[in-house]
Design a protein around this motif. Structure first.
Motif, mmCIF file in Angstrom:
data_model
loop_
_atom_site.group_PDB
_atom_site.id
_atom_site.type_symbol
_atom_site.label_atom_id
_atom_site.label_comp_id
_atom_site.label_asym_id
_atom_site.label_seq_id
_atom_site.Cartn_x
_atom_site.Cartn_y
_atom_site.Cartn_z
ATOM 1 N N VAL A 87 -3.630 -10.111 -9.817
ATOM 2 C CA VAL A 87 -2.855 -10.119 -8.575
ATOM 3 C C VAL A 87 -3.847 -9.966 -7.434
ATOM 4 O O VAL A 87 -4.518 -8.940 -7.325
ATOM 5 N N THR A 88 -3.973 -10.985 -6.608
ATOM 6 C CA THR A 88 -4.983 -10.940 -5.558
ATOM 7 C C THR A 88 -4.350 -11.010 -4.171
ATOM 8 O O THR A 88 -3.667 -11.967 -3.831
ATOM 9 N N GLY A 89 -4.544 -9.943 -3.408
ATOM 10 C CA GLY A 89 -4.076 -9.881 -2.038
ATOM 11 C C GLY A 89 -5.197 -10.212 -1.075
ATOM 12 O O GLY A 89 -6.307 -10.557 -1.484
ATOM 13 N N HIS A 90 -4.916 -10.080 0.224
ATOM 14 C CA HIS A 90 -5.938 -10.486 1.191
ATOM 15 C C HIS A 90 -5.730 -9.789 2.528
ATOM 16 O O HIS A 90 -4.667 -9.220 2.806
ATOM 17 N N SER A 91 -6.749 -9.876 3.363
ATOM 18 C CA SER A 91 -6.703 -9.297 4.707
ATOM 19 C C SER A 91 -5.761 -10.096 5.603
ATOM 20 O O SER A 91 -5.477 -11.268 5.347
ATOM 21 N N CYS A 92 -5.280 -9.434 6.659
ATOM 22 C CA CYS A 92 -4.450 -10.096 7.681
ATOM 23 C C CYS A 92 -3.235 -10.793 7.075
ATOM 24 O O CYS A 92 -2.884 -11.915 7.472
ATOM 25 N N CYS A 93 -2.581 -10.154 6.114
ATOM 26 C CA CYS A 93 -1.450 -10.765 5.409
ATOM 27 C C CYS A 93 -0.182 -10.670 6.258
ATOM 28 O O CYS A 93 0.295 -9.576 6.562
ATOM 29 N N GLY A 94 0.374 -11.818 6.619
ATOM 30 C CA GLY A 94 1.584 -11.838 7.420
ATOM 31 C C GLY A 94 2.792 -11.276 6.689
ATOM 32 O O GLY A 94 3.675 -10.669 7.304
ATOM 33 N N GLY A 95 2.833 -11.477 5.373
ATOM 34 C CA GLY A 95 3.948 -10.946 4.595
ATOM 35 C C GLY A 95 3.970 -9.429 4.601
ATOM 36 O O GLY A 95 5.028 -8.808 4.753
ATOM 37 N N ILE A 96 2.811 -8.812 4.442
ATOM 38 C CA ILE A 96 2.722 -7.350 4.469
ATOM 39 C C ILE A 96 3.011 -6.826 5.872
ATOM 40 O O ILE A 96 3.663 -5.789 6.043
ATOM 41 N N ARG A 97 2.572 -7.548 6.876
ATOM 42 C CA ARG A 97 2.843 -7.140 8.255
ATOM 43 C C ARG A 97 4.351 -7.170 8.535
ATOM 44 O O ARG A 97 4.889 -6.291 9.202
ATOM 45 N N ALA A 98 5.033 -8.185 8.009
ATOM 46 C CA ALA A 98 6.486 -8.261 8.150
ATOM 47 C C ALA A 98 7.157 -7.082 7.448
ATOM 48 O O ALA A 98 8.113 -6.492 7.972
ATOM 49 N N LEU A 99 6.654 -6.732 6.271
ATOM 50 C CA LEU A 99 7.182 -5.586 5.529
ATOM 51 C C LEU A 99 7.015 -4.298 6.321
ATOM 52 O O LEU A 99 7.960 -3.503 6.452
ATOM 53 N N MET A 100 5.832 -4.092 6.863
ATOM 54 C CA MET A 100 5.550 -2.869 7.608
ATOM 55 C C MET A 100 6.321 -2.800 8.921
ATOM 56 O O MET A 100 6.558 -1.712 9.455
ATOM 57 N N SER A 101 6.732 -3.937 9.448
ATOM 58 C CA SER A 101 7.459 -3.984 10.720
ATOM 59 C C SER A 101 8.962 -3.777 10.559
ATOM 60 O O SER A 101 9.662 -3.543 11.545
ATOM 61 N N MET A 102 9.449 -3.873 9.323
ATOM 62 C CA MET A 102 10.887 -3.755 9.081
ATOM 63 C C MET A 102 11.369 -2.325 9.254
ATOM 64 O O MET A 102 10.661 -1.367 8.927
ATOM 65 N N GLU A 103 12.589 -2.201 9.767
ATOM 66 C CA GLU A 103 13.238 -0.900 9.808
ATOM 67 C C GLU A 103 13.761 -0.574 8.416
ATOM 68 O O GLU A 103 14.147 -1.466 7.657
ATOM 69 N N ASP A 104 13.779 0.702 8.075
ATOM 70 C CA ASP A 104 14.306 1.099 6.771
ATOM 71 C C ASP A 104 15.773 0.707 6.649
ATOM 72 O O ASP A 104 16.552 0.842 7.601
ATOM 73 N N GLU A 105 16.148 0.222 5.483
ATOM 74 C CA GLU A 105 17.525 -0.199 5.204
ATOM 75 C C GLU A 105 18.009 -1.279 6.166
ATOM 76 O O GLU A 105 19.205 -1.409 6.440
ATOM 77 N N GLU A 106 17.093 -2.080 6.673
ATOM 78 C CA GLU A 106 17.465 -3.150 7.598
ATOM 79 C C GLU A 106 18.175 -4.277 6.853
ATOM 80 O O GLU A 106 17.702 -4.757 5.827
ATOM 81 N N ASN A 107 19.333 -4.684 7.375
ATOM 82 C CA ASN A 107 20.044 -5.820 6.816
ATOM 83 C C ASN A 107 19.662 -7.054 7.616
ATOM 84 O O ASN A 107 19.754 -7.070 8.843
ATOM 85 N N SER A 108 19.225 -8.092 6.923
ATOM 86 C CA SER A 108 18.741 -9.266 7.628
ATOM 87 C C SER A 108 19.107 -10.528 6.861
ATOM 88 O O SER A 108 19.222 -10.529 5.632
ATOM 89 N N SER A 109 19.304 -11.608 7.616
ATOM 90 C CA SER A 109 19.543 -12.910 6.999
ATOM 91 C C SER A 109 18.232 -13.675 6.802
ATOM 92 O O SER A 109 18.237 -14.796 6.311
ATOM 93 N N SER A 110 17.115 -13.049 7.179
ATOM 94 C CA SER A 110 15.814 -13.687 7.052
ATOM 95 C C SER A 110 15.386 -13.764 5.588
ATOM 96 O O SER A 110 15.354 -12.755 4.885
ATOM 97 N N PHE A 111 15.038 -14.949 5.147
ATOM 98 C CA PHE A 111 14.536 -15.106 3.780
ATOM 99 C C PHE A 111 13.250 -14.308 3.594
ATOM 100 O O PHE A 111 13.024 -13.718 2.533
ATOM 101 N N ILE A 112 12.411 -14.300 4.615
ATOM 102 C CA ILE A 112 11.139 -13.589 4.512
ATOM 103 C C ILE A 112 11.364 -12.097 4.312
ATOM 104 O O ILE A 112 10.791 -11.480 3.410
ATOM 105 N N LYS A 113 12.194 -11.494 5.162
ATOM 106 C CA LYS A 113 12.430 -10.052 5.060
ATOM 107 C C LYS A 113 13.106 -9.685 3.744
ATOM 108 O O LYS A 113 12.792 -8.648 3.144
#
Length: 290
Positions: free
Chosen positions: A166-192
């Protein structure tokens, strides 16, 4: 050898795994035909419009164009160069791959265009079964079927890979999206709705790195998420069974493309197994390539 646990940013990998010098995968060349091989090579290499292999040391990037013709012209040139200088010069190998594949690695990598595992780690065709998604995540077994765990099942049960990286990387947009989410956030975003798979890594990061800046927390989570994925892999019965028998190893890797460095490590199954109730894990054999 010293061990690390869940709060450590110094991650670890199997020292015997030499990705940059991987031994060529032994592929069973079932019924590989050698008949007229020289004639096939001669006829194919005389084909029209084959480009010369570039002598440039700087990667040539595809230019943007309105209709896409320029982009596909470059792709065409690259394909024809591949055919002439790699495929035809190794025709017997590629014919064997047409009959069967026997990769030693399953690589789970991010879909980020800057992170191509075969390019940065030097995998040749037939050496690695590659799965790419946003954030290099694997959901736990109880989440049910998805494209990622379908590929996981095939590579482990049918191809019988010996290593999962399993190889991750620097400046990951997916992880940044995860860290930006509010806890228990309900969203229609496929990414979130996808990156929430890594919520355990986010929680650990918030608990252990709350004094760091947001960017530093994201980098911490990029690494923590890799180990969370390794633990999720163990929720699949046919993965854990093979790991317990010693015929499958789980590895993590982190590619920092800002500084062009790579960390690698291995999940210590025996010690992690004894810590399952506390949600902790142990890792070993860390290497750092720079």
């Amino acid at each position: 050898m010293a061990q690390s646990t869940i709060g450590s940013s110094h991650l670890v990998f199997d020292s015997k795994l030499k990705v940059f010098g991987i031994e060529q995968t032994r592929v069973g060349f079932l019924r590989t035909s050698k008949t007229n091989l020289a004639l096939k090579l001669h006829a194919s290499m005389d084909g029209p419009a084959l480009v010369q292999e570039t002598k440039e040391t700087t990667p040539k990037l595809i230019k943007n164009s309105i209709d896409g013709n320029d982009s596909f012209s470059e792709i065409k040139n690259r394909f024809l160069s591949f055919k002439k200088h790699k495929y035809l010069e190794n025709l017997e190998c590629y014919q064997g791959l047409a009959e069967a594949q026997a990769p030693k690695f399953l690589v789970i990598s991010c879909a980020d265009s800057r992170v191509c595992p075969s390019y940065i780690l030097g995998f040749e065709p037939g050496e690695a079964f590659v799965v790419r998604n946003v954030g290099n995540l694997v959901p736990p077994f109880e989440n049910g079927p998805c494209e990622t765990n379908a590929a996981l099942e095939f590579s482990v049960t049918a191809l019988e890979v010996e290593n999962i990286l399993v190889t991750g990387h620097s400046c990951c947009g997916g992880i940044r999206a995860l860290m930006s989410m509010e806890d228990e956030e309900n969203s229609s975003s496929f990414i979130k709705n996808w990156v929430v798979v890594g919520k355990a890594a986010k929680s650990t990061t918030k608990a252990t790195a709350s004094n760091l800046s947001f960017d530093q927390q994201c980098k911490h989570c990029e690494k923590e998420s890799i180990n969370n994925t390794l633990l999720n892999l163990l929720t699949y019965p046919w993965v854990e069974e093979r790991v317990a028998k010693g015929v499958l190893s789980l590895h993590g890797g982190y590619y920092d493309f800002v500084n062009c460095t790579y960390e690698k490590w291995t999940l210590d199954y025996q010690k992690s197994n004894s810590k399952q109730e506390t949600g902790e894990y142990a890792i070993k054999n860390r290497e750092f390539w720079s």
